[in-house]
Design a protein around this motif. Structure first.
Motif, PDB file in Angstrom:
ATOM      1  N   UNK A 213      -6.448  -4.812  15.727  1.00 55.56           N
ATOM      2  CA  UNK A 213      -6.852  -5.516  16.940  1.00 55.56           C
ATOM      3  C   UNK A 213      -8.365  -5.685  16.988  1.00 55.56           C
ATOM      4  N   UNK A 214      -9.092  -4.757  16.368  1.00 55.94           N
ATOM      5  CA  UNK A 214     -10.555  -4.836  16.316  1.00 55.94           C
ATOM      6  C   UNK A 214     -11.048  -5.723  15.181  1.00 55.94           C
ATOM      7  N   UNK A 215     -10.117  -6.331  14.440  1.00 50.28           N
ATOM      8  CA  UNK A 215     -10.506  -7.214  13.348  1.00 50.28           C
ATOM      9  C   UNK A 215     -10.760  -6.521  12.036  1.00 50.28           C
ATOM     10  N   UNK A 216     -10.315  -5.258  11.917  1.00 53.62           N
ATOM     11  CA  UNK A 216     -10.501  -4.499  10.688  1.00 53.62           C
ATOM     12  C   UNK A 216      -9.168  -3.921  10.207  1.00 53.62           C
ATOM     13  N   UNK A 217      -8.191  -4.773   9.892  1.00 54.46           N
ATOM     14  CA  UNK A 217      -6.871  -4.272   9.485  1.00 54.46           C
ATOM     15  C   UNK A 217      -6.939  -3.482   8.180  1.00 54.46           C
ATOM     16  N   UNK A 218      -6.111  -2.462   8.081  1.00 53.45           N
ATOM     17  CA  UNK A 218      -6.077  -1.641   6.862  1.00 53.45           C
ATOM     18  C   UNK A 218      -5.120  -2.275   5.858  1.00 53.45           C
ATOM     19  N   UNK A 219      -5.630  -2.611   4.695  1.00 50.82           N
ATOM     20  CA  UNK A 219      -4.791  -3.226   3.676  1.00 50.82           C
ATOM     21  C   UNK A 219      -4.071  -2.145   2.865  1.00 50.82           C
ATOM     22  N   UNK A 220      -2.869  -2.427   2.394  1.00 55.15           N
ATOM     23  CA  UNK A 220      -2.116  -1.415   1.649  1.00 55.15           C
ATOM     24  C   UNK A 220      -2.778  -1.067   0.323  1.00 55.15           C
ATOM     25  N   UNK A 221      -2.615   0.172  -0.062  1.00 53.40           N
ATOM     26  CA  UNK A 221      -3.190   0.641  -1.326  1.00 53.40           C
ATOM     27  C   UNK A 221      -2.422   0.055  -2.503  1.00 53.40           C
ATOM     28  N   UNK A 222      -3.160  -0.258  -3.567  1.00 58.14           N
ATOM     29  CA  UNK A 222      -2.530  -0.714  -4.806  1.00 58.14           C
ATOM     30  C   UNK A 222      -2.523   0.393  -5.863  1.00 58.14           C
ATOM     31  N   UNK A 223      -3.004   1.580  -5.476  1.00 63.48           N
ATOM     32  CA  UNK A 223      -3.041   2.700  -6.400  1.00 63.48           C
ATOM     33  C   UNK A 223      -1.623   3.215  -6.642  1.00 63.48           C
ATOM     34  N   UNK A 224      -1.160   3.323  -7.895  1.00 68.84           N
ATOM     35  CA  UNK A 224       0.225   3.731  -8.158  1.00 68.84           C
ATOM     36  C   UNK A 224       0.532   5.154  -7.691  1.00 68.84           C
ATOM     37  N   UNK A 225      -0.456   6.053  -7.738  1.00 71.34           N
ATOM     38  CA  UNK A 225      -0.218   7.418  -7.267  1.00 71.34           C
ATOM     39  C   UNK A 225      -0.002   7.435  -5.756  1.00 71.34           C
ATOM     40  N   UNK A 226      -0.825   6.687  -5.035  1.00 73.59           N
ATOM     41  CA  UNK A 226      -0.646   6.606  -3.585  1.00 73.59           C
ATOM     42  C   UNK A 226       0.692   5.975  -3.241  1.00 73.59           C
ATOM     43  N   UNK A 227       1.070   4.950  -3.991  1.00 74.47           N
ATOM     44  CA  UNK A 227       2.362   4.297  -3.750  1.00 74.47           C
ATOM     45  C   UNK A 227       3.506   5.287  -3.953  1.00 74.47           C
ATOM     46  N   UNK A 228       3.424   6.107  -4.993  1.00 76.72           N
ATOM     47  CA  UNK A 228       4.474   7.086  -5.272  1.00 76.72           C
ATOM     48  C   UNK A 228       4.534   8.148  -4.178  1.00 76.72           C
ATOM     49  N   UNK A 229       3.373   8.613  -3.736  1.00 77.28           N
ATOM     50  CA  UNK A 229       3.339   9.622  -2.684  1.00 77.28           C
ATOM     51  C   UNK A 229       3.869   9.051  -1.374  1.00 77.28           C
ATOM     52  N   UNK A 230       3.482   7.814  -1.063  1.00 80.62           N
ATOM     53  CA  UNK A 230       3.981   7.163   0.147  1.00 80.62           C
ATOM     54  C   UNK A 230       5.508   7.054   0.108  1.00 80.62           C
ATOM     55  N   UNK A 231       6.035   6.675  -1.048  1.00 82.83           N
ATOM     56  CA  UNK A 231       7.490   6.555  -1.193  1.00 82.83           C
ATOM     57  C   UNK A 231       8.175   7.898  -1.002  1.00 82.83           C
ATOM     58  N   UNK A 232       7.564   8.972  -1.510  1.00 81.03           N
ATOM     59  CA  UNK A 232       8.138  10.310  -1.344  1.00 81.03           C
ATOM     60  C   UNK A 232       8.159  10.714   0.129  1.00 81.03           C
ATOM     61  N   UNK A 233       7.090  10.402   0.835  1.00 77.95           N
ATOM     62  CA  UNK A 233       7.035  10.710   2.268  1.00 77.95           C
ATOM     63  C   UNK A 233       8.106   9.938   3.037  1.00 77.95           C
ATOM     64  N   UNK A 234       8.269   8.666   2.674  1.00 79.10           N
ATOM     65  CA  UNK A 234       9.282   7.854   3.343  1.00 79.10           C
ATOM     66  C   UNK A 234      10.687   8.328   3.025  1.00 79.10           C
ATOM     67  N   UNK A 235      10.851   8.975   1.852  1.00 79.16           N
ATOM     68  CA  UNK A 235      12.162   9.500   1.463  1.00 79.16           C
ATOM     69  C   UNK A 235      12.468  10.842   2.111  1.00 79.16           C
TER      70      UNK A 235
END
Length: 262
Positions: A213-235
């Motif tokens: 809303x402040x004009x500074x949206x957070x873009x998703x990480x493209x780092x494969x380790x972060x993606x794997x950790x995020x997937x584990x958290x979602x699981x």
């Protein structure tokens, strides 16, 4: 589609013509009049949309985000449907804020029927029911997709909390992009992952919506380790040991990824 509806007595809908529309619509050159029951709100606004057949977790997220925004004085907009929409409207009310329902029916028709009391409460609490269709218009399939651009046009940011790959919420997101609105999505569902892959910003807590809303949206990480950790958290992984087991990454890598995701 079943023609289930309740007509509100008394009907107090008014027609708002171009020239008297909300500023966001006028700025887009919106030429179609809208029907309104309640109070049109100006100021910062966020649309929260998603699946009708939402998970309990998805509905909780929508409620929490909407309540947080309402407490900050941000107007919450959604489509009044079951699932994510209803949770967003209730969250806004829980935050003592106003919320707008963009209907696919006339403003005097409650659909779904079980949201009749919710819609009445929204109007009574200073919000509004808005439609592109005249009073007495009953639900029909095409009307739900055709109302989605109005949801996007009335907001500064469109948040998709949970959606499948063919969800109408993706149509709302596409309209938001046409109108140069910020689109953010919560990772995990197929529709949201498609949005993230096509350039949407990410939301995983209230601060992400504030940033968008402040004009500074957070873009998703493209780092494969972060993606794997995020997937584990979602699981369902909740501890470092569980994440290490799920991802097979070294502990130090998991800890670094968690620090960047926090």
């Amino acid at each position: 589609m079943a023609q289930v509806a309740i007509c509100f007595p008394p009907v107090t809908t008014r027609l708002v013509e171009p020239g008297a529309l909300p500023k966001r619509l006028e700025a887009l050159g919106w030429q179609r009049p809208i029907y309104v029951r309640g109070v049109l709100i100006e100021g910062p606004a966020v649309a929260i949309v998603g699946s009708r057949a939402a998970s309990g977790e998805g509905m909780k997220r929508a409620h929490v985000l909407a309540r947080h925004l309402a407490l900050r004085g941000v107007h919450v907009i959604s489509g009044g449907a079951l699932g994510i929409d209803g949770a967003a409207h209730r969250g806004a009310l829980a935050g003592h804020g106003a919320t707008t329902v963009v209907l696919a029916t006339g403003c005097d028709v409650a659909y779904p029927e079980r949201h009749a009391a919710l819609f009445e409460q929204i109007v009574a609490r200073g919000g509004a029911l808005i439609s592109k269709r005249a009073d007495g218009s009953l639900p029909r399939r095409g009307a739900f997709l055709s109302r989605n651009p109005l949801i996007a046009a009335l907001a500064d940011v469109v948040v998709v909390v949970e959606a499948d790959a063919r969800s109408g919420s993706l149509a709302t997101a596409r309209a938001a992009r046409r109108f140069a609105r910020t689109v953010v999505a919560w990772p995990g569902s197929r529709g949201c992952e498609l949005l993230l892959a096509s350039g949407a910003a990410v939301v995983e807590h209230e601060g992400d919506v504030d940033a968008a809303l402040a004009g500074e949206p957070r873009m998703p990480s493209r780092d494969p380790d972060e993606t794997a950790v995020r997937a584990a958290l979602q699981a369902g992984a909740r501890t470092v040991d569980q994440i290490v087991t799920e991802t097979r990454l070294p502990v130090r890598v998991v800890l670094r990824a968690l620090a960047r995701l926090s």
